[in-house]
Design a protein around this motif. Structure first.
Motif, PDB file in Angstrom:
ATOM      1  N   UNK A   1     -89.878  85.535  56.622  1.00  0.00           N
ATOM      2  CA  UNK A   1     -90.226  84.825  58.022  1.00  0.00           C
ATOM      3  C   UNK A   1     -90.040  84.917  59.558  1.00  0.00           C
ATOM      4  N   UNK A   2     -89.394  86.681  59.056  1.00  0.00           N
ATOM      5  CA  UNK A   2     -88.906  86.793  59.811  1.00  0.00           C
ATOM      6  C   UNK A   2     -89.670  88.109  61.021  1.00  0.00           C
ATOM      7  N   UNK A   3     -90.683  88.012  60.502  1.00  0.00           N
ATOM      8  CA  UNK A   3     -91.672  89.331  60.582  1.00  0.00           C
ATOM      9  C   UNK A   3     -91.689  89.835  62.326  1.00  0.00           C
ATOM     10  N   UNK A   4     -91.853  91.000  62.988  1.00  0.00           N
ATOM     11  CA  UNK A   4     -92.685  90.469  63.841  1.00  0.00           C
ATOM     12  C   UNK A   4     -93.720  90.067  64.432  1.00  0.00           C
ATOM     13  N   UNK A   5     -94.518  90.520  63.383  1.00  0.00           N
ATOM     14  CA  UNK A   5     -96.134  89.665  64.221  1.00  0.00           C
ATOM     15  C   UNK A   5     -96.548  89.013  62.622  1.00  0.00           C
ATOM     16  N   UNK A   6     -97.116  87.999  63.183  1.00  0.00           N
ATOM     17  CA  UNK A   6     -97.782  86.769  61.860  1.00  0.00           C
ATOM     18  C   UNK A   6     -99.494  86.836  61.850  1.00  0.00           C
ATOM     19  N   UNK A   7    -100.321  87.090  61.273  1.00  0.00           N
ATOM     20  CA  UNK A   7    -101.590  86.734  61.144  1.00  0.00           C
ATOM     21  C   UNK A   7    -101.637  85.737  60.367  1.00  0.00           C
ATOM     22  N   UNK A   8    -102.371  84.760  60.641  1.00  0.00           N
ATOM     23  CA  UNK A   8    -103.163  83.961  59.634  1.00  0.00           C
ATOM     24  C   UNK A   8    -104.619  84.032  60.094  1.00  0.00           C
ATOM     25  N   UNK A   9    -105.392  85.100  59.058  1.00  0.00           N
ATOM     26  CA  UNK A   9    -106.979  85.620  59.057  1.00  0.00           C
ATOM     27  C   UNK A   9    -107.846  84.671  57.770  1.00  0.00           C
ATOM     28  N   UNK A  10    -109.081  84.012  58.787  1.00  0.00           N
ATOM     29  CA  UNK A  10    -109.576  83.795  57.316  1.00  0.00           C
ATOM     30  C   UNK A  10    -111.536  83.818  57.760  1.00  0.00           C
ATOM     31  N   UNK A  11    -111.855  83.788  58.045  1.00  0.00           N
ATOM     32  CA  UNK A  11    -113.168  83.692  57.970  1.00  0.00           C
ATOM     33  C   UNK A  11    -114.390  82.608  56.906  1.00  0.00           C
TER      34      UNK A  11
ATOM     35  N   UNK B   1     -86.756  95.236  52.406  1.00  0.00           N
ATOM     36  CA  UNK B   1     -86.351  95.507  53.057  1.00  0.00           C
ATOM     37  C   UNK B   1     -85.304  96.658  53.050  1.00  0.00           C
ATOM     38  N   UNK B   2     -86.334  97.888  52.346  1.00  0.00           N
ATOM     39  CA  UNK B   2     -85.923  98.864  52.156  1.00  0.00           C
ATOM     40  C   UNK B   2     -87.300 100.236  52.973  1.00  0.00           C
ATOM     41  N   UNK B   3     -87.676  99.306  54.348  1.00  0.00           N
ATOM     42  CA  UNK B   3     -88.619  99.844  54.533  1.00  0.00           C
ATOM     43  C   UNK B   3     -89.787  99.197  55.484  1.00  0.00           C
ATOM     44  N   UNK B   4     -90.488  99.766  56.183  1.00  0.00           N
ATOM     45  CA  UNK B   4     -91.645  99.160  57.443  1.00  0.00           C
ATOM     46  C   UNK B   4     -92.319  99.062  56.455  1.00  0.00           C
ATOM     47  N   UNK B   5     -93.276  97.481  56.687  1.00  0.00           N
ATOM     48  CA  UNK B   5     -94.469  97.192  56.225  1.00  0.00           C
ATOM     49  C   UNK B   5     -95.639  96.634  56.209  1.00  0.00           C
ATOM     50  N   UNK B   6     -96.429  96.155  55.951  1.00  0.00           N
ATOM     51  CA  UNK B   6     -97.835  95.622  56.382  1.00  0.00           C
ATOM     52  C   UNK B   6     -97.554  95.328  54.745  1.00  0.00           C
ATOM     53  N   UNK B   7     -97.754  94.121  54.912  1.00  0.00           N
ATOM     54  CA  UNK B   7     -97.885  92.674  53.743  1.00  0.00           C
ATOM     55  C   UNK B   7     -98.613  91.502  53.637  1.00  0.00           C
ATOM     56  N   UNK B   8     -99.740  91.581  53.138  1.00  0.00           N
ATOM     57  CA  UNK B   8    -100.764  90.648  52.339  1.00  0.00           C
ATOM     58  C   UNK B   8    -100.518  90.146  51.399  1.00  0.00           C
TER      59      UNK B   8
ATOM     60  N   UNK C   1     -80.380  99.553  59.120  1.00  0.00           N
ATOM     61  CA  UNK C   1     -81.283  99.337  59.637  1.00  0.00           C
ATOM     62  C   UNK C   1     -82.137  98.451  59.871  1.00  0.00           C
ATOM     63  N   UNK C   2     -82.780  98.062  60.623  1.00  0.00           N
ATOM     64  CA  UNK C   2     -83.519  96.610  60.351  1.00  0.00           C
ATOM     65  C   UNK C   2     -84.881  97.103  60.552  1.00  0.00           C
ATOM     66  N   UNK C   3     -85.458  97.449  59.496  1.00  0.00           N
ATOM     67  CA  UNK C   3     -87.287  97.237  59.351  1.00  0.00           C
ATOM     68  C   UNK C   3     -88.414  97.018  59.961  1.00  0.00           C
ATOM     69  N   UNK C   4     -89.525  97.279  60.120  1.00  0.00           N
ATOM     70  CA  UNK C   4     -90.350  96.153  60.921  1.00  0.00           C
ATOM     71  C   UNK C   4     -91.248  95.667  59.541  1.00  0.00           C
ATOM     72  N   UNK C   5     -91.620  94.613  60.112  1.00  0.00           N
ATOM     73  CA  UNK C   5     -92.965  94.542  59.375  1.00  0.00           C
ATOM     74  C   UNK C   5     -93.757  93.332  59.605  1.00  0.00           C
ATOM     75  N   UNK C   6     -94.727  93.714  59.063  1.00  0.00           N
ATOM     76  CA  UNK C   6     -96.262  92.617  60.152  1.00  0.00           C
ATOM     77  C   UNK C   6     -96.584  92.191  59.045  1.00  0.00           C
ATOM     78  N   UNK C   7     -96.832  90.318  58.869  1.00  0.00           N
ATOM     79  CA  UNK C   7     -97.399  89.520  57.805  1.00  0.00           C
ATOM     80  C   UNK C   7     -98.419  89.080  57.698  1.00  0.00           C
ATOM     81  N   UNK C   8     -99.805  89.587  57.213  1.00  0.00           N
ATOM     82  CA  UNK C   8    -101.045  88.946  57.074  1.00  0.00           C
ATOM     83  C   UNK C   8    -101.694  87.953  55.841  1.00  0.00           C
ATOM     84  N   UNK C   9    -101.207  87.045  56.667  1.00  0.00           N
ATOM     85  CA  UNK C   9    -102.062  85.561  55.362  1.00  0.00           C
ATOM     86  C   UNK C   9    -103.814  85.627  55.807  1.00  0.00           C
ATOM     87  N   UNK C  10    -104.237  84.356  54.106  1.00  0.00           N
ATOM     88  CA  UNK C  10    -105.462  83.635  54.491  1.00  0.00           C
ATOM     89  C   UNK C  10    -105.807  83.696  53.431  1.00  0.00           C
ATOM     90  N   UNK C  11    -106.829  83.576  53.434  1.00  0.00           N
ATOM     91  CA  UNK C  11    -107.640  83.338  51.980  1.00  0.00           C
ATOM     92  C   UNK C  11    -108.465  84.185  51.628  1.00  0.00           C
TER      93      UNK C  11
END
Ligand code: DC
Length: 222
Positions: free
Chosen positions: A132-142, A115-122, A1-11
């Motif tokens: 690199x294949x995350x469904x959505x990638x956010x680069x968050x800064x301020x 690879x074992x769960x749907x994740x939101x990873x920061x 099974x393919x799991x979903x992922x949101x990747x959130x990067x930033x300082x």
């Protein structure tokens, strides 16, 4: 099974963890705070009294168990949540996170979790290296001012001694080390969405990302 992922990067201090937690809760996904894993490595390395500058002394990671249960990170069965938020960990974590063997071991573990769960990873390299294949990638800064102000207020709310100028300097120092390290530095992925949160409240940011993600999932189904 393919799991979903949101990747959130930033300082540091951009609001990643607050937003990631909100999204994970709303979606029923697992929240993975990769900064906590670098902090936990720093904490354990200091406890083992290794030479923090020597990248070859981190082989203890191969036999270290790191596990997230809810938002709590357990290292070898111990809840280390509070112990990794100290000044001494803050001061050393960027050095520890610059070592190639440390990064390779933690990235391997982060990829296994995703690879074992749907994740939101920061973190700093989630969109570029870990997922690199995350469904959505956010680069968050301020701005540095805004990030330091948020940290300062957070500390005060949590009854932690706090000095705005010191936080400002520490954020500047860590930004510099995290973005300039040779191996997997903090960098926006080409396909990441850039979000400057300086003038946005966290609820709005979370809602915007949620709507973007739902649209992606819907479009992929059609
Ligand atoms: O997000 P944080 O402030 O808790 O992160 C602590 C340190 O770990 C930060 O200085 C950069 C490093 N880090 C990293 O190099 N790569 C990640 N994926 C997450 C954090």
């Amino acid at each position: 099974m393919n799991y979903h992922a949101i990747a959130i990067d930033g300082p540091a201090g951009a609001g990643k963890s607050t937003v990631a937690k909100m999204l994970a809760k709303r979606l029923g996904y697992v929240y993975i705070d990769t900064g906590a894993m670098y902090r936990a490595t720093t904490y354990k390395a200091m406890r083992l009294k290794i030479n923090l500058e020597n990248a070859e002394e981190y082989s203890f990671l191969e036999t270290t168990e790191m596990k997230f249960i809810e938002d709590v990170l357990y290292v070898d069965g111990e809840d280390i949540t509070k112990k990794i938020r100290t000044n001494v960990v803050n001061q050393n974590v960027s050095l520890v996170a610059s070592h190639i063997p440390v990064r390779n071991e933690l990235v391997r573990l982060q990829q296994k979790i995703a690879s074992e769960a749907n994740v939101v990873m920061d973190g700093r390299d989630i969109g570029t290296v870990v997922l690199p294949k995350a469904d959505l990638k956010i680069f968050m800064t301020a701005t540095v001012e805004e990030r330091a102000r948020r940290r300062h207020e957070e500390n005060i709310a949590n009854n932690i001694e706090s000095d705005y100028q010191k936080i400002y300097k520490d954020i500047e120092r860590r930004d510099k080390i995290d973005s300039s390290r040779a191996y997997n530095p903090l960098r926006q992925a080409e396909d990441a969405i850039y979000l400057d949160t300086s003038h946005l409240d966290i609820d709005t940011v979370s809602e915007v990302i949620y709507q973007m993600f739902m649209k992606i999932i819907k479009d992929n189904k059609e």
